[in-house]
Design a protein around this motif. Sequence first.
Motif, PDB file in Angstrom:
ATOM      1  N   THR A 117       2.854  -4.296  -2.434  1.00 49.11           N
ATOM      2  CA  THR A 117       2.638  -2.928  -2.926  1.00 49.11           C
ATOM      3  C   THR A 117       1.830  -2.921  -4.212  1.00 49.11           C
ATOM      4  N   GLU A 118       2.020  -3.935  -5.069  1.00 49.69           N
ATOM      5  CA  GLU A 118       1.216  -4.002  -6.296  1.00 49.69           C
ATOM      6  C   GLU A 118      -0.261  -4.247  -5.966  1.00 49.69           C
ATOM      7  N   GLN A 119      -0.523  -5.083  -4.942  1.00 51.56           N
ATOM      8  CA  GLN A 119      -1.909  -5.314  -4.521  1.00 51.56           C
ATOM      9  C   GLN A 119      -2.519  -4.033  -3.951  1.00 51.56           C
ATOM     10  N   GLU A 120      -1.729  -3.322  -3.162  1.00 49.07           N
ATOM     11  CA  GLU A 120      -2.205  -2.053  -2.593  1.00 49.07           C
ATOM     12  C   GLU A 120      -2.501  -1.044  -3.703  1.00 49.07           C
ATOM     13  N   GLN A 121      -1.636  -1.038  -4.725  1.00 42.45           N
ATOM     14  CA  GLN A 121      -1.856  -0.122  -5.849  1.00 42.45           C
ATOM     15  C   GLN A 121      -3.184  -0.415  -6.548  1.00 42.45           C
ATOM     16  N   SER A 122      -3.480  -1.696  -6.726  1.00 42.94           N
ATOM     17  CA  SER A 122      -4.744  -2.071  -7.382  1.00 42.94           C
ATOM     18  C   SER A 122      -5.941  -1.572  -6.574  1.00 42.94           C
ATOM     19  N   LYS A 123      -5.863  -1.708  -5.243  1.00 39.83           N
ATOM     20  CA  LYS A 123      -6.959  -1.255  -4.390  1.00 39.83           C
ATOM     21  C   LYS A 123      -7.119   0.275  -4.466  1.00 39.83           C
ATOM     22  N   GLN A 124      -5.981   0.974  -4.444  1.00 39.64           N
ATOM     23  CA  GLN A 124      -6.020   2.429  -4.502  1.00 39.64           C
ATOM     24  C   GLN A 124      -6.628   2.915  -5.818  1.00 39.64           C
ATOM     25  N   LYS A 125      -6.318   2.244  -6.919  1.00 39.63           N
ATOM     26  CA  LYS A 125      -6.895   2.630  -8.205  1.00 39.63           C
ATOM     27  C   LYS A 125      -8.418   2.460  -8.196  1.00 39.63           C
ATOM     28  N   ALA A 126      -8.856   1.318  -7.627  1.00 38.42           N
ATOM     29  CA  ALA A 126     -10.301   1.067  -7.551  1.00 38.42           C
ATOM     30  C   ALA A 126     -10.997   2.114  -6.684  1.00 38.42           C
ATOM     31  N   LEU A 127     -10.395   2.474  -5.543  1.00 36.47           N
ATOM     32  CA  LEU A 127     -10.987   3.486  -4.664  1.00 36.47           C
ATOM     33  C   LEU A 127     -10.987   4.870  -5.327  1.00 36.47           C
ATOM     34  N   TYR A 128      -9.922   5.148  -6.046  1.00 39.88           N
ATOM     35  CA  TYR A 128      -9.840   6.462  -6.703  1.00 39.88           C
ATOM     36  C   TYR A 128     -10.949   6.631  -7.734  1.00 39.88           C
ATOM     37  N   GLU A 129     -11.238   5.548  -8.473  1.00 45.17           N
ATOM     38  CA  GLU A 129     -12.302   5.616  -9.472  1.00 45.17           C
ATOM     39  C   GLU A 129     -13.677   5.853  -8.822  1.00 45.17           C
ATOM     40  N   LYS A 130     -13.830   5.441  -7.560  1.00 50.65           N
ATOM     41  CA  LYS A 130     -15.098   5.632  -6.837  1.00 50.65           C
ATOM     42  C   LYS A 130     -15.074   6.896  -5.982  1.00 50.65           C
ATOM     43  N   GLY A 131     -13.920   7.578  -5.986  1.00 50.36           N
ATOM     44  CA  GLY A 131     -13.807   8.808  -5.203  1.00 50.36           C
ATOM     45  C   GLY A 131     -13.440   8.576  -3.765  1.00 50.36           C
ATOM     46  N   GLY A 132     -12.978   7.386  -3.445  1.00 54.84           N
ATOM     47  CA  GLY A 132     -12.650   7.055  -2.059  1.00 54.84           C
ATOM     48  C   GLY A 132     -11.304   7.588  -1.616  1.00 54.84           C
ATOM     49  N   VAL A 133     -10.346   7.830  -2.540  1.00 54.15           N
ATOM     50  CA  VAL A 133      -9.024   8.371  -2.206  1.00 54.15           C
ATOM     51  C   VAL A 133      -8.700   9.486  -3.185  1.00 54.15           C
ATOM     52  N   THR A 134      -7.765  10.308  -2.776  1.00 56.95           N
ATOM     53  CA  THR A 134      -7.356  11.419  -3.643  1.00 56.95           C
ATOM     54  C   THR A 134      -6.319  10.929  -4.671  1.00 56.95           C
ATOM     55  N   LEU A 135      -6.084  11.793  -5.654  1.00 55.95           N
ATOM     56  CA  LEU A 135      -5.065  11.480  -6.677  1.00 55.95           C
ATOM     57  C   LEU A 135      -3.694  11.372  -6.043  1.00 55.95           C
ATOM     58  N   SER A 136      -3.427  12.243  -5.068  1.00 57.34           N
ATOM     59  CA  SER A 136      -2.114  12.216  -4.399  1.00 57.34           C
ATOM     60  C   SER A 136      -1.892  10.897  -3.681  1.00 57.34           C
ATOM     61  N   GLU A 137      -2.927  10.401  -3.019  1.00 56.36           N
ATOM     62  CA  GLU A 137      -2.796   9.122  -2.310  1.00 56.36           C
ATOM     63  C   GLU A 137      -2.532   7.968  -3.295  1.00 56.36           C
ATOM     64  N   MET A 138      -3.200   8.006  -4.422  1.00 51.10           N
ATOM     65  CA  MET A 138      -2.972   6.955  -5.424  1.00 51.10           C
ATOM     66  C   MET A 138      -1.560   7.050  -6.001  1.00 51.10           C
ATOM     67  N   ARG A 139      -1.056   8.293  -6.229  1.00 47.64           N
ATOM     68  CA  ARG A 139       0.303   8.482  -6.749  1.00 47.64           C
ATOM     69  C   ARG A 139       1.347   7.980  -5.759  1.00 47.64           C
ATOM     70  N   ASN A 140       1.125   8.185  -4.499  1.00 46.29           N
ATOM     71  CA  ASN A 140       2.068   7.698  -3.487  1.00 46.29           C
ATOM     72  C   ASN A 140       2.178   6.176  -3.524  1.00 46.29           C
ATOM     73  N   THR A 141       1.065   5.519  -3.805  1.00 48.50           N
ATOM     74  CA  THR A 141       1.097   4.057  -3.929  1.00 48.50           C
ATOM     75  C   THR A 141       1.934   3.644  -5.130  1.00 48.50           C
ATOM     76  N   GLU A 142       1.842   4.391  -6.222  1.00 52.27           N
ATOM     77  CA  GLU A 142       2.643   4.097  -7.423  1.00 52.27           C
ATOM     78  C   GLU A 142       4.137   4.253  -7.126  1.00 52.27           C
ATOM     79  N   VAL A 143       4.467   5.269  -6.313  1.00 51.02           N
ATOM     80  CA  VAL A 143       5.876   5.470  -5.938  1.00 51.02           C
ATOM     81  C   VAL A 143       6.387   4.276  -5.152  1.00 51.02           C
ATOM     82  N   ARG A 144       5.590   3.779  -4.207  1.00 50.92           N
ATOM     83  CA  ARG A 144       6.002   2.618  -3.410  1.00 50.92           C
ATOM     84  C   ARG A 144       6.205   1.380  -4.289  1.00 50.92           C
ATOM     85  N   VAL A 145       5.344   1.209  -5.295  1.00 50.47           N
ATOM     86  CA  VAL A 145       5.507   0.078  -6.217  1.00 50.47           C
ATOM     87  C   VAL A 145       6.801   0.211  -7.014  1.00 50.47           C
TER      88      VAL A 145
END
Length: 350
Positions: A117-145
């Motif tokens: 989950t920590e690895q997934e969180q890192s990927k989601q943060k990188a995608l969010y900075e490029k606009g690849g995922v929404t803020l909600s999707e990145m927050r859900n990853t933080e919840v899983r971590v």
Amino acid sequence: MKYRILLSTVIVALLTACGNQPQGTQSDIETPVSVQELKKGSISKLINTTGTALATYSVELNSETSGFYALQTNPSTGRPYKLGDAVKKGQLIIRLENKEYENGIALESKKLSLEITEQEQSKQKALYEKGGVTLSEMRNTEVRVTNARLDLENATINLEKMSVRAPFDGVIVTLPHYTQQGRVNQGSLMVGLMAYSRMYMDINLPESAIGYVKSNQPVYVTHYTLPNDTLRGEISELSPAISTETRTFKGKVLIDNNGLKLRPGMFVKADIVVDRADSAIIIPKDVILSRRNRKYVYVVEKNTAIVRDIQTGLEDEDNVEVTQGLNVNDNLIIRGYETLRENSRVKVLK
């Protein structure tokens, strides 16, 4: 008639001879005495009480889970722990082994889940900075971590229930016997520990002492098995309330027991120092004579017993402070004073 005259003459001669004999007087008799040359010292006014000395820290540890008993080896002795062994905080004393319980905890699995989950969180943060995922999707990853991290913490806590560790530096005072690798049930008593380098005792003091006893006053603590050792303590707590039943008030004494000479549960005597006089003339209580509210003692001057009226101050069990009537270097009679009178002749024994 001749015989009567002769007898009378003999009687008169005898009486005359007796009358010419020197008569011994009391003043000619030297009474043997022992003296003490007076020096200045210190004396304390004490209030005495008794109580039971107890360990400051005491605990009995029960098993939090069932398992197979494994008493550990004391690293200080190289042998299994036993009664009286000293332990350090965090030291492992007993280990319970239960593979089924450990598998149910699945500690390694939870470690792996957190890592993923920590690895997934890192990927989601990188995608969010490029606009690849929404803020909600990145927050859900933080919840899983966060959930994965809490699961791992709970698993670690549950696994630690299989280890019985010392919660403080202390001494083993209870250690029930269990067969090595024998099964013990949850809730079974494992070990009892006490830390008693610092001890305390609850005290009850008479109502009359409430004006004398204060917090932080020094206390001398003794036990009959330690006749040559006096431990130091202090008043730590005092209740302002008087019991209507016993006419006493409660307090607590903290005791320094660094040498571990005092043992938990000992019945001890506590002498509270409520006043102190330094550089005072101190004499034994038992040499003081009294008559009609007059206190006096005998001193020796030129082989003669002289009466000195005295006034006294502080006193303890054996001695008393003399505030008036005696001086430094006076030779106080401490033995043989019982039969003396003013100006009696004395002989000082060495």
